[in-house]
Design an enzyme around this catalytic site. Sequence first.
Site, PDB file in Angstrom:
ATOM      1  N   LYS A  13       6.856   1.564  10.772  1.00 16.70           N
ATOM      2  CA  LYS A  13       7.811   0.494  10.511  1.00 16.70           C
ATOM      3  C   LYS A  13       9.034   0.998   9.755  1.00 16.70           C
ATOM      4  O   LYS A  13      10.127   0.480   9.946  1.00 16.70           O
ATOM      5  CB  LYS A  13       7.162  -0.700   9.797  1.00 16.70           C
ATOM      6  N   ARG A  88       4.497  -7.785   0.838  1.00 11.67           N
ATOM      7  CA  ARG A  88       3.221  -7.162   1.163  1.00 11.67           C
ATOM      8  C   ARG A  88       2.036  -8.035   0.760  1.00 11.67           C
ATOM      9  O   ARG A  88       0.895  -7.659   0.978  1.00 11.67           O
ATOM     10  CB  ARG A  88       3.124  -5.838   0.428  1.00 11.67           C
ATOM     11  N   ARG A 127       2.111  13.566   8.460  1.00 12.50           N
ATOM     12  CA  ARG A 127       3.385  13.133   7.888  1.00 12.50           C
ATOM     13  C   ARG A 127       3.815  14.094   6.760  1.00 12.50           C
ATOM     14  O   ARG A 127       2.973  14.551   5.984  1.00 12.50           O
ATOM     15  CB  ARG A 127       3.207  11.721   7.333  1.00 12.50           C
ATOM     16  N   ARG A 160       2.624  13.653   0.959  1.00 12.59           N
ATOM     17  CA  ARG A 160       2.625  12.772  -0.208  1.00 12.59           C
ATOM     18  C   ARG A 160       1.209  12.428  -0.649  1.00 12.59           C
ATOM     19  O   ARG A 160       0.331  12.262   0.187  1.00 12.59           O
ATOM     20  CB  ARG A 160       3.362  11.462   0.146  1.00 12.59           C
ATOM     21  N   ARG A 171      -5.609   2.662   1.466  1.00 10.13           N
ATOM     22  CA  ARG A 171      -4.413   1.839   1.728  1.00 10.13           C
ATOM     23  C   ARG A 171      -4.643   0.911   2.909  1.00 10.13           C
ATOM     24  O   ARG A 171      -4.130  -0.206   2.944  1.00 10.13           O
ATOM     25  CB  ARG A 171      -3.200   2.734   1.995  1.00 10.13           C
TER      26      ARG A 171
HETATM   27  P1  AMP Z   1       5.556   2.525   1.345  1.00  4.83           P
HETATM   28  O1  AMP Z   1       6.489   3.659   1.256  1.00  4.83           O
HETATM   29  O2  AMP Z   1       6.206   1.250   1.813  1.00  4.83           O
HETATM   30  O3  AMP Z   1       4.322   2.844   2.160  1.00  4.83           O
HETATM   31  O4  AMP Z   1       5.053   2.204  -0.153  1.00  4.83           O
HETATM   32  C1  AMP Z   1       4.367   3.169  -0.915  1.00  4.83           C
HETATM   33  C2  AMP Z   1       3.590   2.484  -2.028  1.00  4.83           C
HETATM   34  O5  AMP Z   1       4.495   1.759  -2.875  1.00  4.83           O
HETATM   35  C3  AMP Z   1       2.556   1.440  -1.583  1.00  4.83           C
HETATM   36  O6  AMP Z   1       1.328   2.018  -1.224  1.00  4.83           O
HETATM   37  C4  AMP Z   1       2.454   0.588  -2.837  1.00  4.83           C
HETATM   38  O7  AMP Z   1       1.675   1.222  -3.836  1.00  4.83           O
HETATM   39  C5  AMP Z   1       3.896   0.558  -3.341  1.00  4.83           C
HETATM   40  N1  AMP Z   1       4.627  -0.600  -2.768  1.00  4.83           N
HETATM   41  C6  AMP Z   1       5.704  -0.553  -1.935  1.00  4.83           C
HETATM   42  N2  AMP Z   1       6.128  -1.783  -1.629  1.00  4.83           N
HETATM   43  C7  AMP Z   1       5.300  -2.644  -2.266  1.00  4.83           C
HETATM   44  C8  AMP Z   1       5.218  -4.069  -2.331  1.00  4.83           C
HETATM   45  N3  AMP Z   1       6.058  -4.874  -1.661  1.00  4.83           N
HETATM   46  N4  AMP Z   1       4.231  -4.596  -3.119  1.00  4.83           N
HETATM   47  C9  AMP Z   1       3.376  -3.822  -3.802  1.00  4.83           C
HETATM   48  N5  AMP Z   1       3.394  -2.484  -3.773  1.00  4.83           N
HETATM   49  C10 AMP Z   1       4.342  -1.883  -3.010  1.00  4.83           C
END
Ligand code: AMP
Length: 214
Positions: A13, A88, A127, A160, A171
């Site tokens: 996404k 989320r 990744r 990462r 996750r």
């Molecule tokens: P992402 O890069 O979008 O996969 O986000 C990496 C991590 O950031 C996630 O696994 C969460 O720990 C945190 N995170 C990002 N966006 C949110 C959100 N809207 N609500 C809560 N945690 C978030």
Amino acid sequence: MKIIMLGAPGAGKGTQAKKLASKYNIPHISTGDIFRANIKNGTELGKKAKVYMDQGLLVPDELVVDLVVDRFKKPDCENGYVLDGFPRTIPQAEALDEGLGKNGDAVEYAIDVDVSDEDIIKRMAGRRACLNCGATYHIVNIPPIKEGICDVCGKPLVLREDDKPETVKKRLVVYHEQTQPLIEYYSKKGILKSVDGAKDMDETFHEIVQIIEG
Ligand code: AMP
């Protein structure tokens, strides 16, 4: 144009969100990127968020919502945005609706990029990310020009912490429990559109553009 990208971590996404932002000339707002920038800069928010992120958990709603609402105030959001990784949880979605509703505004499209858990685990292991500028790659699907080096800023690429297989599995559990209910939430509002994220990246993008341009 206000677009939300939904989908499990690793569904692609983020890549689709960036392409949409560039095509429609609107900002790509990734809460994950905002947290990572805060971690890199050693801010208080970054320190708090890192504890959750490294464990594959969601950062608490109260740390996320204000951050996004604040971001909307920047002038580049005037013509809309693509939200990637927000909302989320149901409370985040409700906070977003409430915030936009105050100005008579609403999200127009919630696009779910659908990929099976099995495919996601395979994808995430390949990744690679640049912790310096935030660019992401895949060793097979989107390789950097020079192996292990970021095309954008020349810094080394890493797997990462939150992309490691054990963290990814966690996750995905968190995704199914807390984020997947958003699919029903937006479906009830009549703005949910699903696309097949297992396809080639450009084909998936084409599907999304067709939805938007009808
Ligand atoms: P992402 O890069 O979008 O996969 O986000 C990496 C991590 O950031 C996630 O696994 C969460 O720990 C945190 N995170 C990002 N966006 C949110 C959100 N809207 N609500 C809560 N945690 C978030």
